[in-house]
Design a protein around this motif. Structure first.
Motif, short mmCIF file in Angstrom:
data_model
loop_
_atom_site.label_atom_id
_atom_site.label_comp_id
_atom_site.label_asym_id
_atom_site.label_seq_id
_atom_site.Cartn_x
_atom_site.Cartn_y
_atom_site.Cartn_z
N LEU A 67 0.83 -1.21 0.00
CA LEU A 67 0.00 0.00 0.00
C LEU A 67 0.86 1.26 0.00
CD1 LEU A 67 -2.73 -1.05 2.60
CD2 LEU A 67 -3.10 -0.67 0.16
N GLY A 68 2.06 1.14 0.56
CA GLY A 68 2.95 2.29 0.64
C GLY A 68 3.45 2.80 -0.68
N GLU A 69 3.17 2.08 -1.76
CA GLU A 69 3.58 2.56 -3.08
C GLU A 69 2.87 3.85 -3.46
OE1 GLU A 69 2.85 -0.65 -5.73
OE2 GLU A 69 4.39 -1.97 -4.88
N THR A 70 1.69 4.08 -2.88
CA THR A 70 0.94 5.31 -3.16
C THR A 70 0.72 6.15 -1.91
OG1 THR A 70 -1.18 4.17 -2.84
CG2 THR A 70 -0.28 4.23 -5.08
N LEU A 71 0.94 5.58 -0.72
CA LEU A 71 0.64 6.29 0.53
C LEU A 71 1.57 7.47 0.77
CD1 LEU A 71 -0.15 3.51 3.18
CD2 LEU A 71 -1.74 5.09 2.09
N LEU A 72 0.97 8.57 1.25
CA LEU A 72 1.72 9.73 1.72
C LEU A 72 1.59 9.90 3.23
CD1 LEU A 72 0.82 12.34 -1.07
CD2 LEU A 72 2.84 10.87 -0.92
N GLY A 73 0.59 9.25 3.81
CA GLY A 73 0.37 9.34 5.25
C GLY A 73 -0.19 8.03 5.79
N GLY A 80 10.08 0.52 12.38
CA GLY A 80 11.33 0.98 11.80
C GLY A 80 11.51 0.52 10.36
N LYS A 81 11.13 -0.72 10.09
CA LYS A 81 11.23 -1.21 8.71
C LYS A 81 10.31 -0.43 7.78
CE LYS A 81 12.57 -6.00 9.74
NZ LYS A 81 12.16 -7.43 9.62
N LEU A 82 9.11 -0.13 8.28
CA LEU A 82 8.18 0.65 7.46
C LEU A 82 8.74 2.04 7.16
CD1 LEU A 82 4.67 -0.19 8.97
CD2 LEU A 82 5.46 -0.68 6.66
N SER A 83 9.35 2.64 8.18
CA SER A 83 9.91 3.97 7.98
C SER A 83 11.03 3.96 6.95
CB SER A 83 10.43 4.53 9.32
OG SER A 83 9.39 4.62 10.25
N GLU A 84 11.81 2.89 6.92
CA GLU A 84 12.90 2.79 5.96
C GLU A 84 12.38 2.53 4.54
OE1 GLU A 84 15.51 -0.23 7.31
OE2 GLU A 84 16.17 0.88 9.10
N GLN A 85 11.40 1.64 4.44
CA GLN A 85 10.92 1.22 3.13
C GLN A 85 9.94 2.23 2.52
OE1 GLN A 85 9.37 -2.66 3.96
NE2 GLN A 85 11.39 -3.57 4.33
N TRP A 124 9.85 5.57 2.53
CA TRP A 124 10.60 6.78 2.86
C TRP A 124 9.84 8.06 2.55
CZ3 TRP A 124 11.48 9.82 -1.38
CH2 TRP A 124 11.38 9.20 -2.64
N ARG A 125 8.91 8.02 1.61
CA ARG A 125 8.17 9.24 1.28
C ARG A 125 6.84 9.35 2.02
NH1 ARG A 125 5.35 8.83 -4.69
NH2 ARG A 125 3.96 7.09 -4.25
N CYS A 126 6.56 8.36 2.86
CA CYS A 126 5.29 8.33 3.60
C CYS A 126 5.50 8.84 5.02
CB CYS A 126 4.72 6.91 3.61
SG CYS A 126 3.17 6.75 4.51
N ASP A 127 4.65 9.71 5.47
CA ASP A 127 4.70 10.23 6.84
C ASP A 127 3.98 9.25 7.75
OD1 ASP A 127 4.99 11.73 9.07
OD2 ASP A 127 3.52 13.26 8.53
N ILE A 128 4.74 8.56 8.61
CA ILE A 128 4.18 7.50 9.45
C ILE A 128 4.03 8.00 10.89
CG2 ILE A 128 4.52 5.17 10.35
CD1 ILE A 128 6.07 4.50 7.85
N LEU A 129 2.83 7.89 11.43
CA LEU A 129 2.56 8.23 12.82
C LEU A 129 2.42 6.94 13.60
CD1 LEU A 129 -0.07 11.10 12.40
CD2 LEU A 129 2.39 11.30 12.74
N ALA A 130 3.34 6.71 14.53
CA ALA A 130 3.33 5.45 15.28
C ALA A 130 3.48 5.72 16.77
CB ALA A 130 4.46 4.55 14.80
#
Length: 656
Positions: free
Chosen positions: A622-628, A643-648, A650-656
């Motif tokens: 899903l992160g191929e299009t996600l920005l948030g 952490g893996k999600l944040s690395e992979q 990279w252009r998505c703003d992740i709130l965790a």
């Protein structure tokens, strides 16, 4: 051959260290922090003269002897009085040289910042300046066109930094917008800083002073004298600025179009009277919480013959019915009017304002916490404002169904109506609006109106409201399935539906709304509707999936993976999906990733306790299009997966 003789002007002569061999007064050197607002243009490196080369050709230490004495003598310029330095600085050919000179010491900076435009000596262009393009030459002009903006806040707001801004921006287009915000520890900006801006930034067009207690009338008067192009002035929590400064602005800044004054206890009627007399171009006015502003100031503003005010906001003032009567008579150009917290205004004031027949161009009216809004007052406004399109009423304790129905009959141009915390409004008044405003009404909102109770209403034979496209009903506990079914019959063209915090609405009522919906739903917000299930969500996805773009199911605890599967299969255009606090699991996230969600940009899964680390591959896809992505309080997702999600992603703003 020594390095001096081999110097060609291409290599750096000083590879490191200070450029001052023997600094005379270290205390005078500038310390502006990491971000200095001065311009350093590319300059040709100076070459050592041939005579100097010949005199030291055999000297292995070129910085000793006569050369050292020469450099020592150069520092003697500091011994010149300010008057002499001032005469030198005002003859500098361009803004670039002034910017460089300002970096030498605080003394030089202050002298340069106090040179105004009319004190600069005119000079012929040098050969270097002739090589500059026409566009760059325009930028070199003192002050430029005012295309730059600067925001100084808290500890960054100092007189030295303002002086640097005044000198440094002059050679780069000029300062056009300046915002100064004081912090909790107090703002260090004083009248000296504003004086530097007034002298160095004649192109200033917008000035905002927020929570600045160290600037008084003197500083703002300097701005008024040196910045005649000022168009926008915003004063908030400036306790030492009084009418005297506002009068100076009115007299010296004829282009003033926007004025905002908030919590300035020393500004009163005299200042507003001067604005009304001299600021003939003023278009927008906002006055809030100014204890010395009364009817005299407001009346003098609106009674000025040449006044062309279009936007007016009055809040937390001690004005009376007289001010509203004057607005209703003289506000012939007013298109947007906001009135809030006016305790001394009664029903008579609103009646006089409506019957003044001056608000013919009024387009938007917002009234909050004004006890004078009654049935009679609202009816007068509806009759006296024939072009009123947008009405917002908040905390109108004396407004009832009768007044709302009467207003909806006479306000033939109304397009948007929003009622908030109007507790005397019941379902009778709500549906009365739908019966009467069926020509142009496009948006209707009912927020926290606790007078809405479950009633068995019988609809008369009326045509549906074909114009209504947006409906918002939030936190109205008495709004249930029966009322929802009636809404479905009366509003077949809905595209934007917000039904939040309605515990009385179940699948039955919502399906009745969908059954009569002919237009495709674009935005649906069902947050905190705890009694809706997968049945309602699946019906939305099936019938409106091809048009649905925003879907909010936050807090719908009965929503499960079935809903996500239906969304993934039928809703390819969704770009914002919120299923926070629902009962979805990893299977639902996997199904969502397997669908055609090519437009999904924002996904919220917060408080979904059943979503775990197993959803990592699906979230990665899903992160191929996600920005948030919001995965807060998803306790089954550990920090390693995050952490893996944040690395992979990279252009998505992740709130965790």
């Amino acid at each position: 051959m020594s390095k001096v003789l081999g110097f060609t002007g291409i290599d750096d002569f000083f590879p490191g260290g200070s450029i001052y061999a023997n600094p005379k007064e270290p205390s005078l050197l500038l310390s502006l922090g990491r971000h200095v607002d001065l311009y350093f243009p590319p300059q040709k490196r100076s070459r050592i003269s041939a005579s100097l080369k010949r005199s030291h050709i055999n000297d292995p230490f070129p910085l000793s002897g006569e050369l050292f004495e020469a450099e020592k003598k150069q520092t003697s310029i500091e011994n010149l009085p300010d008057e002499c330095l001032f005469e030198i600085f005002r003859r500098l050919p361009t803004g670039q040289e002034r910017s460089l000179a300002a970096c030498v010491s605080k003394r030089w900076l202050w002298l340069l910042s106090n040179i105004s435009k009319d004190e600069i000596c005119s000079h012929e262009k040098t050969s270097y300046e002739n090589d500059v393009s026409g566009e760059e030459a325009d930028v070199e002009e003192f002050g430029g066109g005012g295309c730059l903006s600067r925001d100084l806040e808290g500890k960054k707001a100092t007189d030295v930094r303002l002086a640097a801004v005044a000198v440094g921006t002059a050679s780069r287009g000029g300062l056009g917008k300046l915002s100064i915000r004081g912090g909790d520890s107090g703002c260090a900006v004083t009248n000296l800083g504003l004086r530097a801006v007034a002298h160095g930034c004649p192109s200033l067009k917008a000035l905002s002073l927020w929570n600045v207690t160290t600037i008084d009338d003197e500083g703002l008067i300097e701005i008024a004298s040196g910045c005649p192009q000022l168009k926008k002035l915003d004063l908030c929590c400036c306790p030492t600025i009084s009418d005297k400064a506002l009068i100076a602005v009115a007299k010296n800044c004829p282009n003033l179009t926007e004025l905002s004054i908030e919590s300035c206890p020393r500004i009163g009627n005299d200042g507003l009277q001067a604005i009304g007399q001299f600021s003939t171009n003023l278009r927008s006015l906002s006055v809030k919480n100014c204890t010395h502003v009364g009817d005299q100031g407001i009346a003098s503003l609106f009674s000025s013959a040449s006044f062309l005010l279009t936007k007016v906001k009055l809040e937390a003032l001690t004005i009376s019915d007289l001010s509203l009567a004057v607005i209703g008579h003289y506000g012939k150009a007013v298109t947007d009017l906001a009135l809030k917290c006016l305790p001394n205004v009664s029903e008579k004031g609103f009646w006089l304002m409506g019957n003044g027949h001056g608000l013919q161009k009024l387009n938007s009216l917002s009234v909050a916490s004004c006890q004078g809004v009654t049935d009679i007052g609202l009816d007068a406004l509806g009759r006296g404002c024939p072009n009123l399109k947008h009405l917002y009423l908040c905390k109108s304790a004396f407004l009832s169904d009768y007044g709302l129905a009467s207003f909806s009959k006479v306000a033939l141009s109304i397009e948007s109506l929003k009622l908030e915390e109007c507790h005397r409004i019941t379902q009778v008044g709500f549906f009365g609006v739908l019966f009467n405003c069926c020509v142009k009404l496009k948006a209707l909102a009912l927020i926290s109106c606790f007078g809405i109770k479950a009633q068995n209403l019988v609809l008369p034979s009326v045509s549906p409201c074909q114009s209504l496209q947006s409906l918002s009903i939030c936190n109205c506990p008495g709004f249930g399935d029966a009322a929802m079914a009636l809404v479905g019959k009366l509003c077949p063209q809905l595209q934007y539906v917000e039904l939040s915090r309605l515990e009385g609405v179940t699948d039955s009522g919502f399906l009745a709304l969908l059954l009569n919906s002919d237009a495709g739903l674009v935005k649906v917000n069902l947050s905190q509707c705890v009694n809706l299930t997968d049945k309602a969500v699946s019906s939305i996805a099936t019938k409106h999936g091809l048009t649905l773009e925003v879907f909010n199911l936050d807090g719908c605890k009965k929503i499960s993976d079935v809903s996500l599967m239906a969304i993934a299969e039928n809703c390819p255009l969704i770009w914002d999906l919120d299923v926070s606090g629902s009962a979805i699991t990893d299977a639902g996230v996997t199904a969502l990733a397997g669908g055609s969600m090519f437009h999904l940009q924002i996904l919220s899964l917060s408080d979904c306790s059943l979503v775990s680390n197993k959803s990592l591959p699906a979230l990665r896809k899903l992160g191929e299009t996600l920005l948030g992505l919001n995965i807060r309080n998803c306790k089954a997702i550990n920090s390693r997966t995050t952490g893996k999600l944040s690395e992979q992603l990279w252009r998505c703003d992740i709130l965790a």
